[in-house]
Scaffold this motif. Structure first.
Motif, PDB file in Angstrom:
ATOM      1  N   ILE A   1       0.844  -1.197   0.000  1.00 16.04           N
ATOM      2  CA  ILE A   1       0.000   0.000   0.000  1.00 16.04           C
ATOM      3  C   ILE A   1       0.880   1.247   0.000  1.00 16.04           C
ATOM      4  O   ILE A   1       0.573   2.230  -0.677  1.00 16.04           O
TER       5      ILE A   1
ATOM      6  N   ILE B   1       2.065   1.817  -3.516  1.00 17.70           N
ATOM      7  CA  ILE B   1       0.970   2.315  -4.350  1.00 17.70           C
ATOM      8  C   ILE B   1       0.651   3.770  -4.035  1.00 17.70           C
ATOM      9  O   ILE B   1       0.384   4.569  -4.937  1.00 17.70           O
ATOM     10  N   THR B   2       0.718   4.129  -2.744  1.00 24.61           N
ATOM     11  CA  THR B   2       0.366   5.499  -2.340  1.00 24.61           C
ATOM     12  C   THR B   2       1.569   6.439  -2.299  1.00 24.61           C
ATOM     13  O   THR B   2       1.454   7.561  -1.812  1.00 24.61           O
TER      14      THR B   2
ATOM     15  N   VAL C   1       3.602   6.105   1.642  1.00 22.99           N
ATOM     16  CA  VAL C   1       2.873   6.401   2.868  1.00 22.99           C
ATOM     17  C   VAL C   1       2.987   5.213   3.819  1.00 22.99           C
ATOM     18  O   VAL C   1       2.726   4.080   3.437  1.00 22.99           O
TER      19      VAL C   1
ATOM     20  N   LYS D   1       1.134   7.316  10.990  1.00 23.78           N
ATOM     21  CA  LYS D   1       0.179   8.395  10.730  1.00 23.78           C
ATOM     22  C   LYS D   1      -0.564   8.713  12.016  1.00 23.78           C
ATOM     23  O   LYS D   1      -1.200   7.838  12.602  1.00 23.78           O
TER      24      LYS D   1
END
Length: 164
Positions: A49, A52-53, A56, A61
């Motif tokens: 992920i 893909i991001t 991130v 976070k």
């Protein structure tokens, strides 16, 4: 003193029931399986992920719920948590991903088990001991002459005798 013996015997009977033992085994296997799912999410899915991001990292976070002192390091979740409370939405996203994977795997396992059980039950057809009430459509004993649910008088079923 006799009451204690009764309670101990009753507790032993409760613990040794098949359902309780099965549940205990299921919890232990589930806990072990949870570590595999956590590793899958942390070591495989989260990095994918992240790629893909655009890099991130959900685990770091967060939003601090305090005013950070000047010069304080709040670049990681653990450093920010040492200074005060934080809204760790990245950890929550990771937990949701863990839950969805776990729920999907358990769903698939239950589907396979139910399919196998269905095949086993189809292989061994049982003689029907129930019939359906023609008035309220509940399942009742095949020998019943009155429905216990709606109390209707049931038609008498006579067997046809074939004459030679």
């Amino acid at each position: 003193m006799g009451n204690k013996k009764g309670i101990i015997a009753e507790f032993k009977e409760f613990v040794l029931r098949g359902n309780v033992v099965d549940l205990a085994v299921g919890v232990i296997i589930g806990a072990a399986f949870q570590t595999i799912v956590n590793s899958l999410v942390k070591d495989i899915i989260s990095p994918l992920i992240g790629v893909i991001t655009g890099g991130v990292d959900f685990s770091n976070k967060f939003v601090p719920l305090y005013a950070a002192p000047a010069g304080a390091d709040v670049s990681t979740l653990s450093a920010a948590q040492e200074l005060g409370p934080v809204f760790a939405y990245g950890s929550f996203i990771t937990a949701v991903i863990n839950f969805l994977i776990m729920a999907s795997v358990i769903f698939m396992m239950i589907k396979v088990i139910n399919t196998l059980r269905g095949k086993k039950q189809q292989a061994e057809p049982a003689a029907s001991t129930d019939k359906e009430c023609p008035y309220c459509f509940t399942r009742i004993n095949v020998n019943a002459t009155r429905c216990p649910n709606c109390t209707s008088q049931l038609p008498v079923q006579t067997e046809k005798v074939q004459e030679d």
